[in-house]
Design a protein around this motif. Structure first.
Motif, PDB file in Angstrom:
ATOM      1  N   THR A  68       0.628  -1.198   0.331  1.00 35.13           N
ATOM      2  CA  THR A  68       0.114   0.053  -0.580  1.00 35.13           C
ATOM      3  C   THR A  68       1.112   1.122   0.084  1.00 35.13           C
ATOM      4  N   ALA A  69       1.620   1.345   1.143  1.00 32.98           N
ATOM      5  CA  ALA A  69       2.734   2.432   0.585  1.00 32.98           C
ATOM      6  C   ALA A  69       3.562   2.751  -0.803  1.00 32.98           C
ATOM      7  N   ALA A  70       4.090   1.639  -1.183  1.00 29.41           N
ATOM      8  CA  ALA A  70       4.209   1.488  -2.402  1.00 29.41           C
ATOM      9  C   ALA A  70       3.151   2.239  -3.452  1.00 29.41           C
ATOM     10  N   GLN A  71       1.971   1.991  -3.433  1.00 31.81           N
ATOM     11  CA  GLN A  71       1.403   2.361  -4.327  1.00 31.81           C
ATOM     12  C   GLN A  71       1.363   3.900  -3.970  1.00 31.81           C
ATOM     13  N   GLU A  72       1.551   4.305  -2.684  1.00 31.55           N
ATOM     14  CA  GLU A  72       1.573   5.794  -2.746  1.00 31.55           C
ATOM     15  C   GLU A  72       2.033   6.760  -3.951  1.00 31.55           C
ATOM     16  N   TYR A  73       2.856   5.646  -3.889  1.00 27.66           N
ATOM     17  CA  TYR A  73       4.136   6.998  -4.599  1.00 27.66           C
ATOM     18  C   TYR A  73       3.442   6.997  -6.885  1.00 27.66           C
ATOM     19  N   ALA A  77      -2.549  11.056  -3.485  1.00 25.85           N
ATOM     20  CA  ALA A  77      -2.948  12.657  -4.002  1.00 25.85           C
ATOM     21  C   ALA A  77      -2.731  13.843  -3.370  1.00 25.85           C
ATOM     22  N   GLY A  78      -1.943  13.582  -2.410  1.00 25.32           N
ATOM     23  CA  GLY A  78      -1.141  14.476  -1.594  1.00 25.32           C
ATOM     24  C   GLY A  78       0.952  13.716  -1.951  1.00 25.32           C
ATOM     25  N   PRO A  80       3.720  11.767  -1.472  1.00 29.17           N
ATOM     26  CA  PRO A  80       2.974   9.861  -1.271  1.00 29.17           C
ATOM     27  C   PRO A  80       4.356   9.654  -0.089  1.00 29.17           C
ATOM     28  N   ASP A  81       5.559  10.375   0.287  1.00 33.13           N
ATOM     29  CA  ASP A  81       6.674  10.301   1.335  1.00 33.13           C
ATOM     30  C   ASP A  81       5.571  10.607   2.624  1.00 33.13           C
ATOM     31  N   GLU A  82       4.491  11.094   2.906  1.00 33.81           N
ATOM     32  CA  GLU A  82       4.440  11.657   3.866  1.00 33.81           C
ATOM     33  C   GLU A  82       3.240  10.249   4.704  1.00 33.81           C
ATOM     34  N   THR A  83       2.304  10.242   3.847  1.00 32.09           N
ATOM     35  CA  THR A  83       1.870   9.106   3.544  1.00 32.09           C
ATOM     36  C   THR A  83       2.045   7.827   3.585  1.00 32.09           C
ATOM     37  N   SER A  84       2.991   7.312   3.064  1.00 35.88           N
ATOM     38  CA  SER A  84       3.633   6.138   2.913  1.00 35.88           C
ATOM     39  C   SER A  84       4.421   5.700   4.020  1.00 35.88           C
ATOM     40  N   ALA A  85       4.811   7.404   4.288  1.00 31.82           N
ATOM     41  CA  ALA A  85       5.514   7.002   6.319  1.00 31.82           C
ATOM     42  C   ALA A  85       4.708   6.246   7.177  1.00 31.82           C
ATOM     43  N   ALA A  86       3.071   7.568   6.702  1.00 35.99           N
ATOM     44  CA  ALA A  86       2.600   6.969   8.182  1.00 35.99           C
ATOM     45  C   ALA A  86       1.652   5.682   7.776  1.00 35.99           C
ATOM     46  N   ILE A  87       1.662   4.857   6.849  1.00 34.12           N
ATOM     47  CA  ILE A  87       1.067   3.691   6.849  1.00 34.12           C
ATOM     48  C   ILE A  87       1.623   3.026   6.850  1.00 34.12           C
ATOM     49  N   LEU A  88       3.222   3.227   7.416  1.00 32.33           N
ATOM     50  CA  LEU A  88       3.936   2.105   7.505  1.00 32.33           C
ATOM     51  C   LEU A  88       4.750   2.244   9.007  1.00 32.33           C
ATOM     52  N   LYS A  89       4.204   3.035   9.675  1.00 33.30           N
ATOM     53  CA  LYS A  89       4.232   3.852  11.141  1.00 33.30           C
ATOM     54  C   LYS A  89       2.522   2.955  11.600  1.00 33.30           C
TER      55      LYS A  89
END
Length: 175
Positions: A68-73, A77-78, A80-89
């Motif tokens: 899912t975090a990879a798909q953010e890239y 819409a925002g 991707p570094d922030e959204t994927s980091a939040a998903i992984l955290k």
């Protein structure tokens, strides 16, 4: 003389019936012990399967989080570094605990090798997004997807292996 023959027959009958009773009791006891042994093995197998399911859960969740975090890239819409980091955290959590539990259950290095391949592919996506063409990032995403698919197959194989061992043990006991 007839009394002596009668006593001999009575003694022989007593010894024969006692011997048969002892044999029958021993056979019944062996069957009972074998049935209890099979039940114990089934209980141990079921307990191991449950422990493995609980230990594999964080692994599957981590794999899904990396995916899912990879798909953010690709689809975010925002940032991707922030959204994927939040998903992984939020979702990576107790992966080391799962690793320890699975290693106690048996040789599960192949599962963690695939999870590590997913992490590596994710890191490559993270590092290369926005720097190079989308072609290299797409390749890394395919690597991540391939590792994810292999991970799921490995988990299914490990679970099926435990079930097959118990079934083959039961069949061997019946023959």
């Amino acid at each position: 003389m007839d009394a002596l023959i009668g006593a001999g027959i009575a003694l022989a009958t007593l010894l024969l019936t006692s011997g048969l009773q002892i044999w029958r009791d021993r056979t019944a006891n062996e069957r009972t012990v074998a049935a209890e042994d099979r039940a114990d093995r089934r209980t141990l197998r079921d307990a191991k399967l449950e422990r493995m399911r609980l230990a594999f859960l964080p692994v599957v969740l981590a794999a899904m989080a990396l995916r899912t975090a990879a798909q953010e890239y690709f689809f975010s819409a925002g940032d991707p570094d922030e959204t994927s980091a939040a998903i992984l955290k939020e979702r990576l959590g107790p992966i080391d605990d799962a690793r320890a539990r699975l290693l106690i259950e048996g040789d599960m290095h192949d599962v963690f090798d695939e999870l590590e391949a997913m992490r590596t592919a994710y890191k490559r996506i993270e590092l290369n997004s926005g720097r190079r063409g989308e072609e290299s990032v797409g390749k890394f995403f395919k690597d991540l997807e391939t590792a994810h698919d292999r991970l799921i197959v490995l988990i299914e194989d490990h679970m099926a292996h435990v079930e097959r061992l118990a079934k083959s043990d039961i069949k061997a006991r019946r023959s």
